[in-house]
Design an enzyme around this catalytic site. Structure first.
Site, PDB file in Angstrom:
ATOM      1  N   LYS A 144      41.075  50.762  41.555  1.00  0.00           N
ATOM      2  CA  LYS A 144      41.139  51.718  40.448  1.00  0.00           C
ATOM      3  C   LYS A 144      40.449  53.053  40.742  1.00  0.00           C
ATOM      4  CE  LYS A 144      40.636  51.710  35.477  1.00  0.00           C
ATOM      5  NZ  LYS A 144      40.283  50.897  34.330  1.00  0.00           N
TER       6      LYS A 144
ATOM      7  N   LYS B 151      41.273  34.581  33.682  1.00  0.00           N
ATOM      8  CA  LYS B 151      41.426  33.596  32.591  1.00  0.00           C
ATOM      9  C   LYS B 151      41.666  34.226  31.231  1.00  0.00           C
ATOM     10  CE  LYS B 151      37.115  34.158  34.075  1.00  0.00           C
ATOM     11  NZ  LYS B 151      36.454  33.879  35.323  1.00  0.00           N
TER      12      LYS B 151
ATOM     13  N   GLU C  12      44.674  28.656  39.862  1.00  0.00           N
ATOM     14  CA  GLU C  12      43.594  27.666  39.996  1.00  0.00           C
ATOM     15  C   GLU C  12      42.213  28.308  39.858  1.00  0.00           C
ATOM     16  OE1 GLU C  12      44.146  23.986  40.864  1.00  0.00           O
ATOM     17  OE2 GLU C  12      42.313  24.389  39.750  1.00  0.00           O
TER      18      GLU C  12
ATOM     19  N   GLY D 208      36.136  27.939  38.837  1.00  0.00           N
ATOM     20  CA  GLY D 208      35.910  28.483  40.182  1.00  0.00           C
ATOM     21  C   GLY D 208      36.570  27.682  41.280  1.00  0.00           C
TER      22      GLY D 208
ATOM     23  N   ILE E  75      36.631  24.462  41.821  1.00  0.00           N
ATOM     24  CA  ILE E  75      37.046  23.068  41.560  1.00  0.00           C
ATOM     25  C   ILE E  75      38.571  23.005  41.410  1.00  0.00           C
ATOM     26  CG2 ILE E  75      36.884  21.118  39.957  1.00  0.00           C
ATOM     27  CD1 ILE E  75      34.131  22.110  39.115  1.00  0.00           C
TER      28      ILE E  75
ATOM     29  N   GLY F 149      27.089  38.464  41.543  1.00  0.00           N
ATOM     30  CA  GLY F 149      28.551  38.449  41.406  1.00  0.00           C
ATOM     31  C   GLY F 149      29.077  37.289  40.589  1.00  0.00           C
TER      32      GLY F 149
ATOM     33  N   ASP G 105      34.429  33.240  27.872  1.00  0.00           N
ATOM     34  CA  ASP G 105      35.004  32.898  29.170  1.00  0.00           C
ATOM     35  C   ASP G 105      35.306  31.390  29.284  1.00  0.00           C
ATOM     36  OD1 ASP G 105      35.126  33.633  32.348  1.00  0.00           O
ATOM     37  OD2 ASP G 105      33.974  31.805  32.027  1.00  0.00           O
TER      38      ASP G 105
ATOM     39  N   LYS H 211      39.099  29.380  29.559  1.00  0.00           N
ATOM     40  CA  LYS H 211      39.382  28.326  30.543  1.00  0.00           C
ATOM     41  C   LYS H 211      39.809  27.037  29.839  1.00  0.00           C
ATOM     42  CE  LYS H 211      36.069  30.324  33.763  1.00  0.00           C
ATOM     43  NZ  LYS H 211      34.654  30.420  34.113  1.00  0.00           N
TER      44      LYS H 211
ATOM     45  N   GLY I 246      31.290  33.258  42.042  1.00  0.00           N
ATOM     46  CA  GLY I 246      30.913  33.833  43.335  1.00  0.00           C
ATOM     47  C   GLY I 246      32.160  34.147  44.155  1.00  0.00           C
TER      48      GLY I 246
HETATM   49  N1  LIG Z   1      33.270  36.852  40.040  1.00  0.00           N
HETATM   50  C1  LIG Z   1      33.513  35.557  39.897  1.00  0.00           C
HETATM   51  O1  LIG Z   1      32.690  34.707  40.262  1.00  0.00           O
HETATM   52  C2  LIG Z   1      34.814  35.100  39.297  1.00  0.00           C
HETATM   53  C3  LIG Z   1      35.076  33.717  39.213  1.00  0.00           C
HETATM   54  C4  LIG Z   1      36.302  33.274  38.704  1.00  0.00           C
HETATM   55  C5  LIG Z   1      37.233  34.209  38.279  1.00  0.00           C
HETATM   56  N2  LIG Z   1      36.949  35.543  38.332  1.00  0.00           N
HETATM   57  C6  LIG Z   1      37.971  36.482  37.868  1.00  0.00           C
HETATM   58  O2  LIG Z   1      38.435  37.232  38.984  1.00  0.00           O
HETATM   59  C7  LIG Z   1      38.825  38.532  38.547  1.00  0.00           C
HETATM   60  C8  LIG Z   1      38.082  39.570  39.390  1.00  0.00           C
HETATM   61  O3  LIG Z   1      36.697  39.412  39.163  1.00  0.00           O
HETATM   62  P1  LIG Z   1      35.621  40.159  40.076  1.00  0.00           P
HETATM   63  O4  LIG Z   1      34.334  39.469  39.787  1.00  0.00           O
HETATM   64  O5  LIG Z   1      36.109  40.259  41.475  1.00  0.00           O
HETATM   65  O6  LIG Z   1      35.609  41.615  39.396  1.00  0.00           O
HETATM   66  P2  LIG Z   1      34.908  42.931  39.952  1.00  0.00           P
HETATM   67  O7  LIG Z   1      33.925  42.618  41.022  1.00  0.00           O
HETATM   68  O8  LIG Z   1      34.434  43.679  38.755  1.00  0.00           O
HETATM   69  O9  LIG Z   1      36.098  43.756  40.633  1.00  0.00           O
HETATM   70  C9  LIG Z   1      37.184  44.195  39.886  1.00  0.00           C
HETATM   71  C10 LIG Z   1      38.143  44.946  40.778  1.00  0.00           C
HETATM   72  O10 LIG Z   1      39.308  45.240  39.982  1.00  0.00           O
HETATM   73  C11 LIG Z   1      39.676  46.593  40.254  1.00  0.00           C
HETATM   74  N3  LIG Z   1      40.446  47.084  39.118  1.00  0.00           N
HETATM   75  C12 LIG Z   1      40.098  47.151  37.812  1.00  0.00           C
HETATM   76  N4  LIG Z   1      41.130  47.627  37.064  1.00  0.00           N
HETATM   77  C13 LIG Z   1      42.141  47.875  37.944  1.00  0.00           C
HETATM   78  C14 LIG Z   1      43.473  48.368  37.806  1.00  0.00           C
HETATM   79  N5  LIG Z   1      43.962  48.699  36.608  1.00  0.00           N
HETATM   80  N6  LIG Z   1      44.244  48.481  38.918  1.00  0.00           N
HETATM   81  C15 LIG Z   1      43.747  48.138  40.141  1.00  0.00           C
HETATM   82  N7  LIG Z   1      42.497  47.657  40.337  1.00  0.00           N
HETATM   83  C16 LIG Z   1      41.706  47.532  39.248  1.00  0.00           C
HETATM   84  C17 LIG Z   1      38.358  47.310  40.477  1.00  0.00           C
HETATM   85  O11 LIG Z   1      38.626  48.506  41.155  1.00  0.00           O
HETATM   86  P3  LIG Z   1      37.460  49.457  41.705  1.00  0.00           P
HETATM   87  O12 LIG Z   1      36.924  48.762  42.910  1.00  0.00           O
HETATM   88  O13 LIG Z   1      38.145  50.723  42.033  1.00  0.00           O
HETATM   89  O14 LIG Z   1      36.466  49.565  40.585  1.00  0.00           O
HETATM   90  C18 LIG Z   1      37.610  46.253  41.324  1.00  0.00           C
HETATM   91  O15 LIG Z   1      37.957  46.374  42.685  1.00  0.00           O
HETATM   92  C19 LIG Z   1      38.507  38.607  37.047  1.00  0.00           C
HETATM   93  O16 LIG Z   1      39.652  38.292  36.323  1.00  0.00           O
HETATM   94  C20 LIG Z   1      37.473  37.501  36.859  1.00  0.00           C
HETATM   95  O17 LIG Z   1      37.495  36.971  35.550  1.00  0.00           O
HETATM   96  C21 LIG Z   1      35.760  36.007  38.846  1.00  0.00           C
END
Ligand SMILES: NC(=O)c1ccc[n+]([C@@H]2O[C@H](COP(=O)([O-])OP(=O)(O)OC[C@H]3O[C@@H](n4cnc5c(N)ncnc54)[C@H](OP(=O)(O)O)[C@@H]3O)[C@@H](O)[C@H]2O)c1
Length: 410
Positions: free
Chosen positions: A55, A113, A137, A142, A144, A195, A209, A213, A311
């Protein structure tokens, strides 16, 4: 009733067998970078990242600038992209990305989710209509492997109860508060730095959240679409040292637990609430950012899954598994929906709870408490133990979140 994927009539899943998969990746945050690392560290994997879209053009990246684009068109208009992986933190943008790819018949992997729980019926219908597979998944618990197990392993076993710790951030916070006496805000900041936390931590600490799920898992376990707004979620924002002290004195741990459970042959109750968990319970030893899921079935009885729930790398491992599944044309068939279990959601359900409230709180005017078993009042530490109805909690949930009241199931 949404359109369902009927294996006999649905558009066939677009074949990705035998080729090196070229993916278009949206998002390069915690999970996107985790996926990049996991793909690099997996010898022989026949998957490459053809394009990354993020973004913010001004953010510093740890890869060369030419590898990033800032418009979805860079993936949408790229004919060499075989499948889309959506790992962004914005639910509405994610739905647009996923919807457009599925309309083109492309297969998509996502971890979002909130977006998935809010749009499950449409997402299932888009797969049935256009033939792309949609796998997610990583959206639940996460690392699992729970969704594919519900779909495949428990295909013919009737599930009576699904219960779990589904939010790594809350579990990490509660573990550290319980073990170290750490302060809530300090531990939340640590969870964000590591993270684990969502970009908007309200989703974690108020229990949204794990509720998203739970809605997804309820579809795969029981064949029932639950709208997130119909499911109660109270979180851990109001937890204090008094609540943890109460847990310690009784030999419990405090954990945020999501439950979907059959109450009788055709009714299902679902909710996310803090619980006091006794030592003999399977969830008792799930600590830090780990998640745990108990599946109680008619034939297998109780089974327990545990793994890291948050993570970059642990979440990316689930994303990788979905990408690999695309290469053998796997898709969810929503088998429990087809078994026509004819379950309906139950709104009224008695819960045995501990309610801690601030001095002078009008809690009992808002929330009827029945079968009062204990009442303790000592200035800044006041609680009752009794029975409340799920429907009353649901009605008062906004008020409960904003006031000095903490409720946990006993
Ligand atoms: N973190 C975890 O442990 C975890 C676990 C399970 C599921 N998830 C899910 O995985 C997903 C990502 O989580 P994350 O922790 O990786 O988030 P994050 O670290 O906040 O990263 C989000 C990324 O999305 C990009 N982004 C946001 N809006 C965008 C758009 N409209 N077009 C293109 N890119 C866009 C951001 O771009 P910029 O880099 O330019 O800001 C950033 O690179 C979420 O749905 C979250 O619920 C996360």
């Amino acid at each position: 009733m949404p359109t369902l994927i009927n294996p006999q009539t649905a558009a066939p899943v677009a074949s990705l067998t035998g080729k090196k998969l070229n993916i278009g990746l949206y998002g390069f945050g915690c999970v996107g970078q985790g996926l990049y690392g996991v793909l690099n560290d997996t010898p022989g994997i026949r998957v490459g990242i053809g394009q990354i879209v993020v973004k913010n053009p001004n953010k510093r990246r740890n890869l060369p600038a030419h590898q990033f684009a800032f418009s979805p068109d860079a993936i949408r208009n790229n004919p060499s992209i075989d499948a889309v992986v959506e790992l962004i933190d914005h639910a509405d943008d994610a739905f647009e990305i996923v919807q457009q790819a599925l309309r083109k018949g492309q297969s998509v992997v996502s971890a979002n989710k909130k977006m998935i729980a809010e749009h499950l019926p449409e997402l299932v219908a888009l797969q049935a209509e256009h033939g792309g597979a949609f796998l997610y998944e990583a959206s639940c618990a996460g690392s699992i492997p729970i969704i594919r197990n519900l779909e495949e392993y428990y295909d013919n076993d009737f599930i009576d109860r699904l219960q779990g710790i589904l939010n790594g951030t809350c579990n990490y916070i509660l573990t550290r508060m319980f073990q170290e006496g750490a302060d809530f805000n300090t531990v939340l900041t640590d969870a964000q730095r590591l993270g684990f936390a969502e970009s908007d931590p309200t989703l974690d600490i108020d229990g949204f959240d794990p509720k998203y799920k739970l809605c997804i898992l309820t579809l795969h376990a029981f064949g029932l679409f639950r709208k997130p707004e119909e499911v109660l979620n109270l979180g851990i924002r109001q937890v204090t040292a008094h609540d943890l002290q109460f847990a310690r004195e009784k030999g419990y741990k405090l954990q945020l637990v999501a439950t979907s459970q059959k109450v009788n042959q055709n009714q299902l109750v679902s909710y996310v609430l803090p619980h006091f968990i006794p030592e003999k319970h399977l969830l008792y030893n799930v600590s830090q950012e780990y998640n745990g899921v108990i599946v109680q079935t008619a034939f297998a009885e109780q089974q327990f899954f545990m793994g890291k729930g948050a993570g970059g790398y642990p979440t990316a491992s689930a994303v990788l598994s979905d990408i690999a599944a695309l290469t053998y044309n796997y898709r969810y068939e929503y088998k429990k929906v087809y078994q026509q279990l004819k379950l309906e959601a139950l709104a009224q359900y008695p819960l045995h709870v501990y309610i801690r409230y601030g001095h002078g709180s009008p809690i009992f005017e808002r929330l009827p408490v029945h079968n009062l078993e204990a009442r303790y009042e000592a200035g800044d530490f006041n609680y009752v133990i009794g029975t409340v109805d799920l429907q009353d909690l649901h009605r008062e949930q906004a008020w409960l979140r904003q006031n000095d009241v903490f409720i946990a199931v006993l």
